[in-house]
Design an enzyme around this catalytic site. Structure first.
Site, mmCIF file in Angstrom:
data_model
loop_
_atom_site.group_PDB
_atom_site.id
_atom_site.type_symbol
_atom_site.label_atom_id
_atom_site.label_comp_id
_atom_site.label_asym_id
_atom_site.label_seq_id
_atom_site.Cartn_x
_atom_site.Cartn_y
_atom_site.Cartn_z
ATOM 1 N N CYS A 30 30.182 -1.876 -12.218
ATOM 2 C CA CYS A 30 31.427 -1.778 -13.331
ATOM 3 C C CYS A 30 31.209 -0.457 -14.229
ATOM 4 O O CYS A 30 30.698 0.437 -13.465
ATOM 5 C CB CYS A 30 31.744 -3.180 -14.140
ATOM 6 S SG CYS A 30 29.996 -3.450 -15.129
ATOM 7 N N MET A 31 31.739 -0.613 -15.306
ATOM 8 C CA MET A 31 31.681 0.607 -15.931
ATOM 9 C C MET A 31 30.318 1.165 -16.413
ATOM 10 O O MET A 31 29.795 2.169 -16.485
ATOM 11 C CB MET A 31 32.510 0.359 -17.271
ATOM 12 C CG MET A 31 33.841 0.529 -17.256
ATOM 13 S SD MET A 31 34.607 2.190 -16.686
ATOM 14 C CE MET A 31 34.038 3.226 -18.010
#
Length: 518
Positions: A30-31
């Site tokens: 993810c981020m």
């Protein structure tokens, strides 16, 4: 060391510590986190992983998550995937059973205790979060999280374009920048439909095809519930519902349509049935829901003001602990679709400011505990940029009270921004994902960029200060200070002033060492 070599070295350091290639069942990111599916959790060496320089922390949830930070994780993940493929192609990797023997010793006893407490809390939270409702929210998050990089990139371009338009610069370029910034948002429903079908077990392209109906300009000629439809009506919520419906129609067709006709009948019926329901039902209903969300958010901050911001900023971290924050992702996206920015994210970002302030207070309240102070010093820069996991799981949450006082800091920061919203100065973000200082390039509002930045910066300062003061004065009981405000460094052997053996480094003219205080 070249960047590519550094990223590959990080991936190579991580792989044996998670049990080798044979122990990895899935890889995603993810981020900020490398998310791994593992066959055998017992093969992971948590402490050795935390000692890897690029690793900011680890989080155990439905997947094993290694916090690497924004930017780094996107570069390390491909290298890690390549190493796993190479490992599977060759002989199976040996289990990392002896990894702990070769890993560096933990810095101090108290740090080990904090890590153990943090691990226990995470394990308990994981068990609590495995409810059907929270698992459903996690699936919703899996739909929207892959869209975040595009939201960030387009959001920053939109901010840059707005600045150039206001200054009257590069007038021949700003239309092109506007197209770049708006193109993705104009078609975001298609991407949501694609990801939804993929997440719920259908054919992704069919989900995208049904969702594309929502943004097709021709729907303006169609009337439903006595009203003309408008392109984009229903937005991401309509796309989500349309794609879920398409998945169920497709699965029904796969079950009942003869194999000889499946390739023709199944996709046709899926698009036809789902499309008709979308046009003559979902678009109108989802449009009403989306409008209600935007209206409620505006009403909440216009009337609730500081009180609403206080509650939202203070409760966000507990929502994260409960796994309920994922329900906010489609709400943020809907607000960005409607208004160009989400007014909720800057308020929720104040929770990270409270964590930073609380961590700074812990640093000053435990002057003798070099281990915890080193942990805070290494995690604080990431915390300022909005990556809060190392501070949460490594410091405040295991200590208990500092986590609560950090929430108090977030509440005051959120209240500050909420107060200005009540005065009519909206502060929003054109994308979701970043927080802390990393949110500055994505800020937008209704009264100019300078005002928006000043209000957000003021909120951060209030969050830092409130988190620091609440933690410094109320974050520690006497027992907690007694337990943790001690030096865990090994003491040097005491040498008597007279009559004791001389130290190898002490010459005849050197002053004798004083005995250690007891």
């Amino acid at each position: 060391m070249a960047t590519e070599d550094k990223n590959r070295a990080t991936a190579a350091a991580i792989l044996p510590l998670v049990g080798g290639a044979a122990n990895v069942s899935s890889i995603a990111h993810c981020m900020t986190r490398l998310r791994l599916g593992l066959h055998d959790r017992s093969l992971v060496d948590d402490e050795a992983l935390k000692a890897v320089p690029a690793v900011m922390g680890v989080v155990e949830d439905d997947t094993y998550q290694i916090v690497l930070g924004p930017g780094t994780v996107a570069r390390v993940t491909p290298e890690f995937e390549q190493l796993v493929e190479e490992g599977r192609a060759a002989a199976p990797e040996p289990a990392a059973a002896d990894a702990s023997a070769s890993s560096p010793a933990p810095a101090s006893v108290s740090a080990d205790e904090l890590a153990a407490q943090g691990a226990a809390i995470k394990a308990a939270r994981k068990a609590k979060n495995a409810t059907p409702f929270k698992l459903f929210l996690r699936r919703i998050a899996n739909i929207f999280v892959p869209l975040i990089p595009a939201l960030i990139g387009c959001g920053i371009i939109a901010g840059l374009n707005g600045l150039l338009v206001n200054l009257g610069w590069l007038t021949s370029v700003t239309p092109a920048l506007a197209a770049m910034a708006s193109g993705f948002m104009a078609l975001i429903a298609v991407f949501v439909g694609f990801n939804t079908a993929k997440e719920f077990g259908g054919t992704p392209i069919l989900g995208g095809a049904v969702a594309a109906i929502i943004v097709f300009p021709g729907v303006a000629n169609i009337e439903a519930f006595g009203q003309k439809l408008s392109p984009g009506q229903g937005g991401v919520l309509g796309a989500l519902g349309a794609a879920v419906l398409a998945v169920y129609v497709e699965k029904w067709c796969r079950r009942w349509v003869p194999e000889a006709l499946d390739v023709l009948v199944t996709p046709t019926l899926t698009v036809l049935v789902s499309g008709l329901v979308t046009i003559f039902g979902l678009m109108y209903v989802a449009g009403e829901v989306s409008t209600a969300i935007g209206t409620f958010a505006d009403w909440l901050l216009s009337n609730g003001g500081a009180g609403a911001g206080f509650v939202l900023g203070g409760l966000f971290l507990p929502l994260v602990m409960l796994g309920l924050h994922q329900a906010l992702i489609p709400i943020h996206t809907t607000l960005i679709e409607q208004q160009g920015y989400t007014v909720l994210l800057p308020i929720l970002a104040m929770a990270g400011a409270g964590q930073v302030g609380a961590a700074a207070a812990v640093y000053f309240r435990l002057p003798r505990n070099g281990s915890i102070r080193r942990t805070i010093k290494s995690a604080l820069p990431a915390g300022l940029l909005g990556v809060g996991e190392p501070l949460i799981y490594g410091v405040s949450l295991p200590l208990g009270r500092p986590f609560i006082t950090a929430c108090v800091g977030g509440a005051f920061g959120g209240g500050f921004i909420g107060l200005f919203n009540q005065f009519g100065d909206k502060v929003g973000s054109t994308a979701i994902g970043p927080s802390g200082w990393a949110l500055f390039p994505l800020l937008d509002g209704n009264h100019g960029l300078g005002t928006t930045i000043a209000i957000y910066a003021g909120g951060l300062l209030v969050g830092y200060l409130a988190g620091f003061l609440a933690t410094y004065f109320f974050g520690f009981s006497k027992d907690l200070l007694t337990e943790f405000n001690v030096s865990q460094e090994p003491a040097a052997p005491a040498v008597a002033a007279t009559g004791g053996p001389a130290s190898p480094t002490t010459g005849p003219d050197s002053p004798a060492k004083e005995p250690a205080e007891v």
